[in-house]
Enzyme design. Structure first.
Site, mmCIF file in Angstrom:
data_model
loop_
_atom_site.group_PDB
_atom_site.id
_atom_site.type_symbol
_atom_site.label_atom_id
_atom_site.label_comp_id
_atom_site.label_asym_id
_atom_site.label_seq_id
_atom_site.Cartn_x
_atom_site.Cartn_y
_atom_site.Cartn_z
ATOM 1 N N ALA A 2 -12.297 1.968 -0.581
ATOM 2 C CA ALA A 2 -12.432 3.422 -0.494
ATOM 3 C C ALA A 2 -11.200 4.058 0.136
ATOM 4 O O ALA A 2 -10.648 5.029 -0.396
ATOM 5 C CB ALA A 2 -13.682 3.785 0.309
ATOM 6 N N ASP A 3 -10.759 3.509 1.273
ATOM 7 C CA ASP A 3 -9.630 4.163 1.944
ATOM 8 C C ASP A 3 -8.328 3.966 1.179
ATOM 9 O O ASP A 3 -7.415 4.783 1.256
ATOM 10 C CB ASP A 3 -9.518 3.722 3.407
ATOM 11 C CG ASP A 3 -8.966 2.337 3.614
ATOM 12 O OD1 ASP A 3 -7.775 2.134 3.369
ATOM 13 O OD2 ASP A 3 -9.721 1.449 4.048
ATOM 14 N N GLN A 53 0.830 -1.210 0.000
ATOM 15 C CA GLN A 53 0.000 0.000 0.000
ATOM 16 C C GLN A 53 0.859 1.252 0.000
ATOM 17 O O GLN A 53 0.560 2.233 -0.683
ATOM 18 C CB GLN A 53 -0.899 0.017 1.236
ATOM 19 C CG GLN A 53 -2.274 -0.571 1.025
ATOM 20 C CD GLN A 53 -3.174 -0.332 2.221
ATOM 21 O OE1 GLN A 53 -2.928 0.547 3.051
ATOM 22 N NE2 GLN A 53 -4.209 -1.127 2.336
ATOM 23 N N HIS A 82 -13.196 -0.850 2.331
ATOM 24 C CA HIS A 82 -11.752 -1.107 2.324
ATOM 25 C C HIS A 82 -11.099 -0.534 1.070
ATOM 26 O O HIS A 82 -10.004 0.042 1.121
ATOM 27 C CB HIS A 82 -11.483 -2.609 2.412
ATOM 28 C CG HIS A 82 -12.043 -3.238 3.650
ATOM 29 N ND1 HIS A 82 -11.613 -2.882 4.911
ATOM 30 C CD2 HIS A 82 -13.011 -4.170 3.832
ATOM 31 C CE1 HIS A 82 -12.283 -3.574 5.816
ATOM 32 N NE2 HIS A 82 -13.137 -4.360 5.192
ATOM 33 N N HIS A 120 -10.763 5.265 8.532
ATOM 34 C CA HIS A 120 -9.573 5.096 7.683
ATOM 35 C C HIS A 120 -9.665 5.989 6.446
ATOM 36 O O HIS A 120 -8.678 6.614 6.042
ATOM 37 C CB HIS A 120 -9.434 3.631 7.251
ATOM 38 C CG HIS A 120 -8.756 2.771 8.264
ATOM 39 N ND1 HIS A 120 -9.426 2.173 9.292
ATOM 40 C CD2 HIS A 120 -7.451 2.403 8.412
ATOM 41 C CE1 HIS A 120 -8.581 1.475 10.036
ATOM 42 N NE2 HIS A 120 -7.380 1.602 9.527
#
Length: 335
Positions: free
Chosen positions: A295-296, A102, A293, A319
């Site tokens: 989205a963040d 990430q 999940h 988040h």
């Protein structure tokens, strides 16, 4: 060079602030200071997976880094030039390899040449996207934005021993295209993978059957869940026992929504399967194309893309709000 100071205790107050901040520092060239690192976590301060994430970004930009030790509550990150090429990182624990990705992935988009990376650690973790989610939900959205990458599994890794290995290949882009995911989406079909290592075969079958029954009872008839039961001697098999399930809903607009659940000692296989199914059903009921999940994870990419982007999601999580705030502070993005 301008220095940005980020309070690591704001909003979500965890490792996400570290990953996003260092990635955006590397991309903008801005010097970064993060204080109150993981102040809302127990124990606070850096853990090994956060150190590996910062090291990985730092390796790509030859960064000078201060405070990079377990328990540290302040970090300084001074980036230089973005590099491409081959890299190898080891979390050293069962910490998530996908959380390292990430942080790393946005920086590879601006590298001067392709980036190849191998990461050792956990591949399927609590509180982190499993490898399969990264492969089948996250990367396809980035492809729509012009960024292409692949991630492959070399060996699974579960808590507590870790030892998993993933390999990734990312191609840089000149610019990222904006994306809009505002329309109502319908499900074309659902598929999944029920997986285990060093456990009896019936566990994967029970997880799959439970998830499939829950989905079909809710009216979804096109459901196909494969099973993967690995034993000692198989190249993909983890160092210690573990299991889980991931479900992917293919939408009629070409995008996907995912959910997953991990097995635990004393947790029936049927509950693992039904948890993943029920989480997916909650998302599908709303009819959006972006689960919380995703989205963040997308916020950073929307901040880097040219022009206006937008999406609808079922829930605005802390988040996601944290990602927005960090992008505002470092990129000056408007949301």
């Amino acid at each position: 060079m301008e220095e940005i100071s980020i309070d690591g205790s704001i909003l979500e107050g965890g490792g996400q602030i570290l990953r996003i901040s260092t990635a955006l520092s590397a991309l903008t060239g801005k010097h970064l200071r993060i204080f109150n690192v993981r102040a809302k976590r127990s124990p606070p301060g850096l853990r090994m997976q956060h150190i590996t994430a910062i090291k990985s970004v730092g390796a790509l930009v030859d960064a000078e880094v201060e405070g990079l030790k377990v328990g540290s509550k302040e970090v300084r990150f001074i980036p230089k030039m973005i590099n491409g090429g081959n890299f190898n990182f080891d979390v050293g624990t069962a910490g998530s390899t996908t959380l390292v990705l990430q942080a790393l992935t946005p920086v590879t988009a601006c590298a001067p040449k392709p980036v190849f990376v191998e990461i050792h650690g956990g591949t399927n973790n609590q509180w982190a996207p499993p490898l399969e989610y990264f492969q089948h939900v996250f990367l396809p959205v980035l492809k729509k934005m012009g960024f292409e990458g692949t991630v492959s599994l070399v060996r699974r890794g579960f808590y507590p021993m870790g030892g998993g290995i993933i390999r990734a290949h990312f191609n840089p882009v000149k610019s990222l295209k904006p994306i809009e995911l505002m329309e109502q989406a319908k499900v074309s079909h659902i598929w999944g993978l029920s997986y285990s290592c060093r456990l009896p075969d019936h566990i994967t079958l029970r997880m799959a059957r439970s998830a499939e029954n829950s989905l079909k009872e809710a009216g979804y008839k096109k459901v196909e869940i494969k099973v993967e039961s690995l034993q000692v001697g198989h190249g993909l098999c983890s160092a210690n026992p573990g299991c889980g399930i991931i479900l992917i809903a293919e939408l009629d607009n070409g995008f996907k929504i995912g959910s997953d659940s991990l097995g635990e000692i004393g947790k029936p296989a049927e509950k693992v399967g039904s948890e993943a199914a029920n989480t997916l059903l909650q998302q599908l009921y709303v009819g959006v194309s972006v689960d919380p999940h995703l989205a963040d994870q997308l916020i950073v990419w929307l901040g880097l893309a040219e022009g206006f982007s937008g999406f609808r999601t079922s829930k605005l999580t802390l988040h996601t709000i944290t990602s927005i705030e960090i992008c505002k502070q470092i990129l000056g993005s408007k949301f």
